[in-house]
Design an enzyme around this catalytic site. Structure first.
Site, PDB file in Angstrom:
ATOM      1  CE  LYS A   1     115.991 -13.489 151.754  1.00 27.11           C
ATOM      2  NZ  LYS A   1     117.128 -12.923 152.503  1.00 27.11           N
TER       3      LYS A   1
ATOM      4  CG  ASP B   1     121.482 -10.199 154.665  1.00 26.55           C
ATOM      5  OD1 ASP B   1     121.152  -9.170 154.041  1.00 26.55           O
ATOM      6  OD2 ASP B   1     121.255 -11.348 154.236  1.00 26.55           O
TER       7      ASP B   1
HETATM    8  C1  BGC Z   1     116.573  -9.411 150.417  1.00 29.48           C
HETATM    9  C2  BGC Z   1     117.711  -8.576 150.940  1.00 29.48           C
HETATM   10  C3  BGC Z   1     118.774  -9.458 151.538  1.00 29.48           C
HETATM   11  C4  BGC Z   1     119.194 -10.528 150.546  1.00 29.48           C
HETATM   12  C5  BGC Z   1     120.267 -11.457 151.085  1.00 29.48           C
HETATM   13  C6  BGC Z   1     117.080 -10.518 149.506  1.00 29.48           C
HETATM   14  O1  BGC Z   1     116.036 -11.360 149.149  1.00 29.48           O
HETATM   15  O2  BGC Z   1     115.664  -8.601 149.707  1.00 29.48           O
HETATM   16  O3  BGC Z   1     117.245  -7.641 151.890  1.00 29.48           O
HETATM   17  O4  BGC Z   1     119.866  -8.674 151.900  1.00 29.48           O
HETATM   18  O5  BGC Z   1     118.077 -11.293 150.172  1.00 29.48           O
HETATM   19  O6  BGC Z   1     119.846 -12.126 152.215  1.00 29.48           O
END
Ligand code: BGC
Length: 546
Positions: free
Chosen positions: A258, A293
């Site tokens: 992200k 989360d």
């Molecule tokens: C992460 C997860 C997370 C999800 C939602 C993803 O990019 O790898 O660990 O739960 O985003 O936030």
């Protein structure tokens, strides 16, 4: 108490919706789920869904009714109407999605090609479900597979009677929150929180700066509540990235996603890093739980609704967690006496083998991203990327002269300038002249003098990409409930901006679930779970302080 007739739960499901439906199912499960037949039915249907999908995939048909399934189906489901089983007991014929090409689309232009590329057929979705269930199994057997299937060390779900005050830190995708959560028992909570935006500089700077920022925010928050930072407190840390856990309050970062790339954090224990920053800032906090989360969302929803077995995030990123039987986790080497554990699937990493209907636009986005070849499912579904896919398509349509008379703008050429929130506005715009779409294109993206035809095309592109995201998300949910064999009753708690704010997203998911699971989709309740991740971390901290 004598077992109730088998059709009682479905009768109830037919009569109730929403909260009432959930309450009814909880009541029935608690009182009657002595009815092992229900569980057997769910298991048989899950097997049959997979079997049917397997056969459809091979181009075959279910030759005769599943011997395991037909007596149950005959007893519990009506024999007529959409989604009902055929009289001989076969699973319902799956509804096919039909597309009618909008009248403003030129038959020989790029749009019909886009329709083909972005439309995910029922068949494709079925194939995905089957493949995903298989990948889940592989990830539970050993590490190193596409789906990480991370044991979360969360082995108890709340009873609803937990009480006390707990701190939580919640690092999601775009925001960071510090929360003080009061558990009041009977599933009731009160929350006070401070929300901060994590700047791009912090996301991509040094890890030390990032964790110092967290510590400063915690200190400021405690002071704002008039609390002494030297007083010892427990804290639940929601860290929304893949972490390989080796205890409930320890784990190493496996991969940034992200848009995060802060240095010095990869393969480090993030609790140790946080503790270091807290000590530096003279804050006396003890991290009792480190949670993803999705795990937090599942647990916090289960505090209110014990039928919650799945937690999903559809926000900046995407992922899901669910409750798995210990006996189905061969790679677990810890305590074998535990009955079940929440597993963080990290489904955003699905799929390397190109089952996903990837377009040239997805490829372009992936190549230009900070984590190429990773998180492909996430890049087709989540809020960080949906607008960016639209932007790539618009640039293509401009280059062929089919949009804006071939005129682009510096804004449109800027990566990530087409926010997913614009898609929501455009999809919500039902005015005759598409006036809000005009406002987005002309005021926010600097396009001059758009025509109604331009706006219709942009809206249609948003629809195609939004529908694809919802259908792929539904396939993920279908895979999890099928893997769990919980097609009889399961609440799926879903948090995140895409599920909450993107118009029609939830209904599009429900439609796709019906295509995939037939009448059993009625038993899968998709529920909005707001701010669940932080509360879940506090609850898990409470469970582990107990
Ligand atoms: C992460 C997860 C997370 C999800 C939602 C993803 O990019 O790898 O660990 O739960 O985003 O936030």
């Amino acid at each position: 108490m004598p077992a109730p007739p088998l059709d009682t739960p479905l009768f109830f499901f037919g009569l109730t919706t929403g909260v009432a439906l959930t309450a009814a199912s909880v009541f029935l499960i608690n009182n009657f789920t002595a009815s092992r037949a229900q569980r057997a039915l769910a298991a048989a249907v899950a097997d049959a869904v997979l079997a049917q999908q397997q056969l459809e995939h091979q181009g075959g048909e279910l030759a005769s009714p599943s011997s395991k399934l037909s007596p149950y189906l005959a007893a519990v489901v009506p024999t007529a109407g959409a989604g009902a089983p055929t009289p001989n007991g076969d699973l319902p014929a799956l509804r096919r999605q039909s597309w009618s090409v909008p009248s403003f689309v030129a038959a020989d232009g790029t749009l019909p090609k886009l329709e083909m590329e972005f439309t995910v057929s029922s068949k494709k979705l079925q194939k995905m479900v089957r493949h995903m269930v298989n990948e889940m199994r592989k990830g539970l057997e050993a590490d190193g597979h596409m789906l990480k299937m991370i044991p979360s060390y969360v082995v108890t779900r709340p009873q609803g009677d937990e009480v006390g005050q707990y701190l939580a830190l919640d690092l999601g995708g775009s925001n960071f929150r510090v929360c003080m959560i009061e558990l009041r028992g009977q599933g009731q909570t009160a929350i006070r929180q401070a929300k901060h935006v994590v700047s791009d500089e912090l996301k991509t700077g040094s890890g030390e700066q990032l964790f110092d920022f967290f510590a400063t925010c915690i200190g400021d928050f405690l002071k704002s509540l008039g609390m002494d930072t030297r007083e010892k407190r427990s804290l639940g840390f929601t860290f929304s990235f893949p972490v390989s856990q080796n205890a409930i309050n320890h784990g190493e970062l496996m991969q940034w996603n992200k848009g995060f790339s802060a240095s010095g954090v990869l393969h480090k224990d993030v609790v140790v890093l946080l503790n270091k920053a807290l000590t530096k800032a003279n804050i006396n906090i003890h991290v009792t739980a480190l949670v993803n989360d999705t795990v937090g969302t599942l647990v916090s929803h289960a505090y209110r609704d014990p039928q919650t077995y799945v937690g999903v995030i559809l926000g900046t990123g995407t992922n899901a967690a669910y409750v798995e039987r210990m006996s189905a986790i061969p790679k677990w080497t810890g305590d074998k006496n535990i009955a079940e554990m929440v597993i963080n699937t990290e489904w955003g990493a699905y799929d390397e083998e190109s089952i996903l209907p990837i377009t040239s636009y997805d490829n372009a986005l992936d190549r230009a991203s900070s984590n190429p070849r990773l998180q492909i499912f996430e890049k087709m579904i989540s809020g960080m990327y949906l607008g960016e896919i639209v932007r790539y398509v618009l640039i293509d349509l401009i280059s062929t002269g089919e949009l804006f008379r071939g005129n682009s703008t510096p804004k449109i050429q800027t990566p990530y300038a087409f926010d997913t929130a614009y898609m929501s506005r455009i999809e919500r715009d039902h005015s005759l002249e598409l006036s809000d779409t005009k406002a987005v294109l002309e005021n926010l993206l600097d396009v001059h003098n758009t025509t109604v035809q331009d706006r219709r095309i942009v809206k249609h592109v948003c629809e195609l990409i939004g529908i694809r995201a919802a259908r792929l998300s539904a396939a993920g949910v279908a895979a999890i409930v099928t893997k769990m064999k919980r097609l009889d009753a399961c609440t799926v708690a879903i948090d995140g901006s895409v599920f909450e704010h993107y118009p029609h997203f939830a209904n599009r998911m429900r439609d796709a679930l019906r295509e995939l699971l037939g009448i059993m989709a009625e038993n899968i309740v998709l529920e909005q779970a707001r701010d669940g991740s932080g509360q879940g971390a506090a609850l898990i901290a409470a469970l582990h302080t107990k």
